[in-house]
Design a protein around this motif. Structure first.
Motif, short mmCIF file in Angstrom:
data_model
loop_
_atom_site.label_atom_id
_atom_site.label_comp_id
_atom_site.label_asym_id
_atom_site.label_seq_id
_atom_site.Cartn_x
_atom_site.Cartn_y
_atom_site.Cartn_z
N VAL A 77 31.20 -48.03 -56.23
CA VAL A 77 30.62 -47.16 -57.25
C VAL A 77 31.33 -47.40 -58.57
CG1 VAL A 77 30.28 -44.76 -57.96
CG2 VAL A 77 29.97 -45.41 -55.55
N GLN A 78 30.55 -47.60 -59.61
CA GLN A 78 31.11 -47.73 -60.96
C GLN A 78 30.56 -46.60 -61.83
OE1 GLN A 78 29.32 -50.68 -59.66
NE2 GLN A 78 31.24 -50.93 -58.55
N LEU A 79 31.44 -46.07 -62.67
CA LEU A 79 31.07 -44.94 -63.52
C LEU A 79 31.36 -45.30 -64.98
CD1 LEU A 79 32.71 -42.12 -61.38
CD2 LEU A 79 30.30 -42.78 -61.41
N GLN A 80 30.39 -45.06 -65.84
CA GLN A 80 30.54 -45.34 -67.26
C GLN A 80 30.32 -44.04 -68.03
OE1 GLN A 80 31.36 -48.38 -68.74
NE2 GLN A 80 31.56 -47.12 -70.59
N ALA A 81 31.39 -43.53 -68.61
CA ALA A 81 31.32 -42.27 -69.35
C ALA A 81 31.22 -42.52 -70.84
CB ALA A 81 32.55 -41.42 -69.05
N SER A 82 30.57 -41.59 -71.52
CA SER A 82 30.45 -41.69 -72.98
C SER A 82 30.20 -40.30 -73.56
CB SER A 82 29.29 -42.62 -73.35
OG SER A 82 28.07 -42.13 -72.85
N GLY A 83 30.32 -40.19 -74.88
CA GLY A 83 29.94 -38.96 -75.56
C GLY A 83 31.06 -38.15 -76.15
N GLY A 84 32.30 -38.56 -75.96
CA GLY A 84 33.39 -37.78 -76.54
C GLY A 84 33.45 -37.93 -78.04
N GLY A 85 34.36 -37.18 -78.65
CA GLY A 85 34.51 -37.27 -80.09
C GLY A 85 35.31 -36.11 -80.65
N LEU A 86 35.26 -36.00 -81.95
CA LEU A 86 35.97 -34.94 -82.66
C LEU A 86 34.95 -33.91 -83.14
CD1 LEU A 86 38.48 -33.76 -84.14
CD2 LEU A 86 37.92 -35.30 -86.04
N VAL A 87 35.23 -32.65 -82.88
CA VAL A 87 34.31 -31.58 -83.27
C VAL A 87 35.13 -30.36 -83.67
CG1 VAL A 87 34.11 -30.68 -80.92
CG2 VAL A 87 32.23 -30.34 -82.55
N ALA A 115 26.17 -43.77 -63.23
CA ALA A 115 26.69 -44.35 -62.00
C ALA A 115 25.90 -45.59 -61.62
CB ALA A 115 26.64 -43.33 -60.87
N SER A 116 26.60 -46.56 -61.05
CA SER A 116 25.95 -47.76 -60.54
C SER A 116 26.66 -48.19 -59.27
CB SER A 116 25.96 -48.87 -61.60
OG SER A 116 27.28 -49.21 -61.94
N GLY A 117 26.04 -49.13 -58.57
CA GLY A 117 26.62 -49.57 -57.30
C GLY A 117 26.03 -48.78 -56.15
N ARG A 118 26.87 -48.32 -55.24
CA ARG A 118 26.42 -47.61 -54.04
C ARG A 118 26.14 -46.16 -54.34
NH1 ARG A 118 30.67 -48.13 -49.56
NH2 ARG A 118 29.05 -47.01 -48.42
N ILE A 119 25.22 -45.93 -55.25
CA ILE A 119 24.96 -44.56 -55.70
C ILE A 119 24.38 -43.69 -54.60
CG2 ILE A 119 24.77 -45.18 -58.12
CD1 ILE A 119 21.76 -45.29 -57.77
N TYR A 120 23.71 -44.30 -53.63
CA TYR A 120 23.12 -43.54 -52.54
C TYR A 120 24.18 -42.84 -51.70
CZ TYR A 120 24.59 -47.63 -49.92
OH TYR A 120 25.34 -48.63 -49.38
N SER A 121 25.42 -43.33 -51.79
CA SER A 121 26.51 -42.79 -50.97
C SER A 121 27.26 -41.64 -51.65
CB SER A 121 27.51 -43.90 -50.64
OG SER A 121 28.10 -44.39 -51.83
N ILE A 122 26.90 -41.34 -52.89
CA ILE A 122 27.62 -40.30 -53.64
C ILE A 122 27.19 -38.91 -53.17
CG2 ILE A 122 28.03 -39.30 -55.91
CD1 ILE A 122 27.59 -42.08 -57.09
N SER A 123 28.15 -38.08 -52.82
CA SER A 123 27.86 -36.71 -52.40
C SER A 123 27.97 -35.72 -53.55
CB SER A 123 28.81 -36.29 -51.28
OG SER A 123 28.62 -37.09 -50.14
#
Length: 117
Positions: free
Chosen positions: A1-11, A23-31
């Motif tokens: 499973v690979q996870l790519q996060a985005s969206g942070g910043g200064l507010v 999420a990518s990869g074995r996403i079917y296995s994620i609980s």
């Protein structure tokens, strides 16, 4: 499973941000998928999580301000953060839990959220 996060910043305090985690990869296995955060000098704590069935739970400190959701078609979860406070400042990490005989935790790279007062 690979996870790519985005969206942070200064507010500024009182503002909003939305984090995304694809999420990518074995996403079917994620609980369960969720967001954790770690402030400087502190441990990594749960912010919010959502199960495959759509059940959610939140840290008390963010209830009523943050909303976790998922788009199954895009294999993505979101964290909508409203009314941000300086104490929300941290690095936010996306997490995926796989239950496959044992529990396996996968982490995204972290995205920084800074809330100025």
């Amino acid at each position: 499973v690979q996870l790519q996060a985005s969206g942070g910043g200064l507010v500024q305090a009182g503002g909003s941000l939305r984090l995304s985690c694809a999420a990518s990869g074995r996403i079917y296995s994620i609980s369960v998928m969720g967001w954790y955060r770690q402030a400087p000098g502190k441990q990594r704590d749960l912010v919010a999580r959502i199960t495959k069935g759509g059940s959610t739970n939140y840290a008390d400190s963010v209830k009523g301000r943050f909303t976790i959701s998922r788009d199954n078609a895009k294999n993505t979860i979101y964290l909508q953060m409203n009314n941000l406070k300086p104490e929300d400042t941290a690095v936010y990490y996306c997490n995926a839990l796989v239950l496959d005989g044992a529990a396996y935790n996968y982490w995204g790279q972290g995205t920084e959220v800074t809330v100025s007062s």
